[in-house]
Design a protein around this motif. Structure first.
Motif, PDB file in Angstrom:
ATOM      1  N   LEU A 105      43.542 -12.110  -5.722  1.00  0.00           N
ATOM      2  CA  LEU A 105      43.556 -12.657  -4.377  1.00  0.00           C
ATOM      3  C   LEU A 105      43.852 -14.035  -4.389  1.00  0.00           C
ATOM      4  N   GLY A 106      43.545 -14.913  -5.583  1.00  0.00           N
ATOM      5  CA  GLY A 106      43.667 -16.253  -5.663  1.00  0.00           C
ATOM      6  C   GLY A 106      42.564 -16.928  -5.275  1.00  0.00           C
ATOM      7  N   ALA A 107      41.492 -16.353  -5.342  1.00  0.00           N
ATOM      8  CA  ALA A 107      39.948 -17.172  -5.046  1.00  0.00           C
ATOM      9  C   ALA A 107      39.912 -18.292  -6.308  1.00  0.00           C
ATOM     10  N   GLU A 108      39.543 -19.539  -5.669  1.00  0.00           N
ATOM     11  CA  GLU A 108      39.525 -20.721  -6.668  1.00  0.00           C
ATOM     12  C   GLU A 108      38.156 -20.897  -6.873  1.00  0.00           C
ATOM     13  N   VAL A 109      37.319 -20.832  -6.099  1.00  0.00           N
ATOM     14  CA  VAL A 109      35.755 -21.025  -6.118  1.00  0.00           C
ATOM     15  C   VAL A 109      35.025 -19.513  -5.822  1.00  0.00           C
ATOM     16  N   MET A 110      34.323 -19.073  -6.739  1.00  0.00           N
ATOM     17  CA  MET A 110      33.742 -17.972  -6.352  1.00  0.00           C
ATOM     18  C   MET A 110      32.075 -18.092  -6.616  1.00  0.00           C
ATOM     19  N   PHE A 111      31.442 -17.295  -5.955  1.00  0.00           N
ATOM     20  CA  PHE A 111      29.854 -17.057  -6.057  1.00  0.00           C
ATOM     21  C   PHE A 111      29.515 -15.754  -6.308  1.00  0.00           C
ATOM     22  N   ALA A 112      28.825 -15.406  -7.333  1.00  0.00           N
ATOM     23  CA  ALA A 112      28.186 -13.990  -7.409  1.00  0.00           C
ATOM     24  C   ALA A 112      26.813 -14.061  -7.444  1.00  0.00           C
ATOM     25  N   GLU A 113      26.438 -13.220  -6.496  1.00  0.00           N
ATOM     26  CA  GLU A 113      24.784 -13.024  -6.095  1.00  0.00           C
ATOM     27  C   GLU A 113      24.240 -12.198  -7.385  1.00  0.00           C
ATOM     28  N   LEU A 114      23.088 -12.580  -7.756  1.00  0.00           N
ATOM     29  CA  LEU A 114      22.470 -12.124  -8.792  1.00  0.00           C
ATOM     30  C   LEU A 114      21.643 -10.644  -8.588  1.00  0.00           C
ATOM     31  N   PRO A 115      21.738  -9.789  -9.382  1.00  0.00           N
ATOM     32  CA  PRO A 115      20.930  -8.649  -9.130  1.00  0.00           C
ATOM     33  C   PRO A 115      19.465  -8.739  -8.755  1.00  0.00           C
ATOM     34  N   GLN A 116      19.060  -8.076  -7.745  1.00  0.00           N
ATOM     35  CA  GLN A 116      17.446  -8.389  -7.715  1.00  0.00           C
ATOM     36  C   GLN A 116      16.679  -7.048  -8.286  1.00  0.00           C
ATOM     37  N   ASP A 117      17.220  -6.087  -8.903  1.00  0.00           N
ATOM     38  CA  ASP A 117      16.272  -5.383  -9.650  1.00  0.00           C
ATOM     39  C   ASP A 117      15.913  -6.040 -11.078  1.00  0.00           C
ATOM     40  N   GLU A 118      14.916  -5.168 -11.964  1.00  0.00           N
ATOM     41  CA  GLU A 118      14.724  -5.646 -13.322  1.00  0.00           C
ATOM     42  C   GLU A 118      14.957  -4.380 -14.284  1.00  0.00           C
TER      43      GLU A 118
END
Ligand code: AMP
Ligand code: MG
Length: 346
Positions: free
Chosen positions: A302-315
């Motif tokens: 898609l051409g994303a230049e800056v990405m943020f990934a949410e961290l998983p909430q389980d363990e």
């Protein structure tokens, strides 16, 4: 020329690829973890071809895949009772066991080590291909070195067309992250790479099992040579973020958009974001694990230049493996400093 083979029910379509593999060719194939790039583990020249096709560093050993325990004699020098227990409990499945290597295995497979990683995958196409080829198959992940691993045939076609003989398309991989690598050559079994089989599952079978120190402390030198390299990286910048920092993330998105950058978010919560691209990676860690590499590759497309990934909430379960891949893919970049406590939790 690379030939793509579609496999549905009829496994006889694998015959030509299996013959090629046995004769020293390179064949990419699906497993339940990620796609693998296979060569006969008994053929030094074929194994050398894997390193060339991927651009893989020479000191990063390959995992040997088998379809039947009868093949073990060709791969390892002996199977201690604890390893036998692991095979009974987790094979076929996403567990790679490190044992002393047999003399048949060229040292190019093990990158000079006297030990070898061996695994029996559970994917029916992988098992059929290995069985038909009649040889143990050395196979790293079927991606160009450094890029996200491949979990769909389209990813492999993108990275390896023109570099391998066959690409076997068996659909999307279910686990989506690589196998757990467990070293059984020391006093206490050590996880060198977290993966599809969890610490808790291993402890239930073996008793004491530990993570190797370098997984928790980046100042330690990893025992698994592959763990020291930059891995799984998308083309754009990637930052990790806790979903509860949604407000701070919204500010960052506005900032980068203001600079004219294309932004993306990998989401596992109900948060709403103003980004150019938002990819839902599911609400559970399992769903996220199977979506992660595809999502990173989609962001590149898609051409994303800056990405943020949410961290998983389980363990527990697959979470340490998911965190490990996310940390590597992001080069350890996190949005909030106080995240460090969570990341070192492993
Ligand atoms: P990949 O093939 O891309 O899934 O990577 C295989 C992983 O297993 C890498 O991290 C390797 O360093 C690790 N590995 C394979 N064989 C050994 C071995 N004999 N000792 C330690 N780590 C190994
Ligand atoms: Mg890999």
């Amino acid at each position: 020329m690379t030939k793509v083979i579609q496999v549905e029910r009829d496994l006889s379509v694998l015959d030509e690829a299996a013959k090629c593999l046995a004769g020293g060719g390179l064949v990419a194939f699906p497993t339940e973890t990620v796609y693998g790039l296979g060569a006969s583990a008994l053929n030094e020249a074929a194994v050398a071809g894997i390193f060339v096709a991927k651009g893989r560093p020479q000191d990063n050993p390959l995992i040997v895949h088998i379809s039947d325990k009868k093949m073990l004699d060709q791969v390892v020098s002996s199977v201690p009772p604890a390893a036998e227990k692991l095979m009974d409990a987790f094979w076929p499945g996403p567990l790679t066991i490190i044992l002393e290597k047999s003399e048949n295995i060229p040292i190019s497979v093990t990158a000079g080590l006297q030990t070898v990683g061996v695994r029996m995958p559970s994917h029916p196409v992988a098992l059929a291909l290995i069985e038909k080829s009649g040889v143990p198959v050395a196979a790293p992940s079927a991606n160009l070195s450094g890029c996200p691993s491949t979990t769909r045939a389209s990813h492999v076609i993108h990275d390896l067309t023109g570099r391998v003989d066959y690409i076997v398309d068996g659909g999307a991989c279910s686990v989506g992250l690589e196998s757990t690598v467990l070293d059984m050559t020391g006093e206490v079994p050590q996880i060198l790479r977290p993966g599809g089989v969890s610490l808790e599952e291993l402890q239930a079978v073996l008793g004491e099992v530990t993570y190797e120190p370098a997984l928790k402390d980046s100042r330690e030198v990893p025992k698994s040579p592959g763990m020291k390299y930059r891995h799984y990286a998308p083309k754009g910048e990637l930052y990790l973020v806790e979903p509860r920092y949604a407000e701070s993330l919204a500010e960052k998105l506005a900032f980068f958009s203001g600079q004219g950058k294309k932004t993306g978010v990998l989401r596992c919560s109900d948060n709403q974001y103003e980004a150019d691209f938002v990819i839902d990676c599911g609400k559970t860690a399992e769903a996220y694990a199977s979506a992660l590499f595809d999502a990173l590759r989609s962001m590149d497309d898609l051409g994303a230049e800056v990405m943020f990934a949410e961290l998983p909430q389980d363990e527990g379960g697959i979470v340490p493996a998911l965190m490990n891949r996310m940390l590597k893919a992001s080069g350890g970049q996190v949005l909030e400093e106080n995240l460090t406590t969570r990341i070192e939790r492993l």
